[in-house]
Design a protein around this motif. Structure first.
Motif, short mmCIF file in Angstrom:
data_model
loop_
_atom_site.label_atom_id
_atom_site.label_comp_id
_atom_site.label_asym_id
_atom_site.label_seq_id
_atom_site.Cartn_x
_atom_site.Cartn_y
_atom_site.Cartn_z
N GLU A 52 0.84 -1.20 0.00
CA GLU A 52 0.00 0.00 0.00
C GLU A 52 0.87 1.24 0.00
O GLU A 52 0.58 2.21 -0.71
CB GLU A 52 -0.93 -0.01 1.21
CG GLU A 52 -2.05 -1.03 1.11
CD GLU A 52 -2.89 -1.07 2.37
OE1 GLU A 52 -2.67 -0.24 3.28
OE2 GLU A 52 -3.77 -1.95 2.46
N ILE A 53 1.94 1.24 0.75
CA ILE A 53 2.84 2.39 0.80
C ILE A 53 3.51 2.60 -0.56
O ILE A 53 3.60 3.72 -1.06
CB ILE A 53 3.89 2.20 1.92
CG1 ILE A 53 3.21 2.29 3.28
CG2 ILE A 53 5.00 3.25 1.81
CD1 ILE A 53 4.10 1.92 4.43
N SER A 54 3.94 1.50 -1.19
CA SER A 54 4.60 1.64 -2.49
C SER A 54 3.60 2.10 -3.57
O SER A 54 3.96 2.85 -4.46
CB SER A 54 5.28 0.34 -2.90
OG SER A 54 4.34 -0.67 -3.12
N LYS A 55 2.35 1.68 -3.49
CA LYS A 55 1.34 2.13 -4.44
C LYS A 55 1.06 3.62 -4.26
O LYS A 55 0.90 4.36 -5.22
CB LYS A 55 0.04 1.35 -4.28
CG LYS A 55 0.09 -0.06 -4.83
CD LYS A 55 -1.23 -0.76 -4.63
CE LYS A 55 -1.15 -2.21 -5.10
NZ LYS A 55 -2.41 -2.92 -4.86
N GLU A 56 1.03 4.07 -3.01
CA GLU A 56 0.80 5.49 -2.75
C GLU A 56 1.97 6.31 -3.26
O GLU A 56 1.78 7.41 -3.79
CB GLU A 56 0.60 5.73 -1.25
CG GLU A 56 -0.70 5.18 -0.72
CD GLU A 56 -0.81 5.29 0.79
OE1 GLU A 56 0.14 5.79 1.44
OE2 GLU A 56 -1.84 4.83 1.33
N ASP A 57 3.19 5.80 -3.13
CA ASP A 57 4.36 6.51 -3.61
C ASP A 57 4.35 6.61 -5.14
O ASP A 57 4.73 7.65 -5.71
CB ASP A 57 5.65 5.82 -3.16
CG ASP A 57 5.89 5.97 -1.66
OD1 ASP A 57 5.27 6.87 -1.06
OD2 ASP A 57 6.71 5.19 -1.11
N ARG A 58 3.92 5.57 -5.82
CA ARG A 58 3.87 5.59 -7.28
C ARG A 58 2.76 6.49 -7.81
O ARG A 58 2.89 7.12 -8.83
CB ARG A 58 3.66 4.18 -7.84
CG ARG A 58 4.93 3.35 -7.81
CD ARG A 58 4.71 2.03 -8.49
NE ARG A 58 4.33 1.09 -7.41
CZ ARG A 58 3.64 -0.01 -7.58
NH1 ARG A 58 3.20 -0.34 -8.75
NH2 ARG A 58 3.37 -0.82 -6.55
N ASN A 59 1.65 6.52 -7.09
CA ASN A 59 0.52 7.33 -7.55
C ASN A 59 0.67 8.80 -7.18
O ASN A 59 -0.06 9.63 -7.69
CB ASN A 59 -0.79 6.80 -6.97
CG ASN A 59 -1.15 5.44 -7.55
OD1 ASN A 59 -0.73 5.11 -8.65
ND2 ASN A 59 -1.93 4.68 -6.81
N GLY A 60 1.55 9.10 -6.33
CA GLY A 60 1.80 10.50 -6.02
C GLY A 60 1.29 10.84 -4.71
O GLY A 60 0.99 11.65 -4.07
#
Length: 60
Positions: A52-60
Motif C-alpha cells: 500500500e505504501i509503495s502504491k501510494e508513492d507511485r501514484n503521487g
C-alpha cells in the motif's frame, strides 16, 4: 524384481504412501505440540502494508 502392477507393486505403493503420510503427521504433531505451526498473519499484514505504501508513492 518388483512388479509395478501386481500384488508386490500394490504393497510397495501403499507402504510408501503410509510412510510418507505418517511422517508428515508426526512432523505436524511435533510442531503443534511445540507451538511452532506459525500460522500468524503478521508477515502477510506487513507485506500488504508495504504494498500500500509503495502504491501510494507511485501514484503521487
Amino acid at each position: 524384481m518388483l512388479d509395478g502392477i501386481g500384488i508386490y507393486g500394490m504393497v510397495w505403493h501403499y507402504a510408501l504412501l503410509i510412510a510418507m503420510l505418517g511422517s508428515t503427521l508426526l512432523v505436524l504433531l511435533y510442531a503443534w505440540s511445540k507451538g511452532r505451526l506459525d500460522f500468524d498473519d503478521q508477515a502477510s499484514v506487513q507485506m500488504m502494508q508495504e504494498e500500500e505504501i509503495s502504491k501510494e508513492d507511485r501514484n503521487g
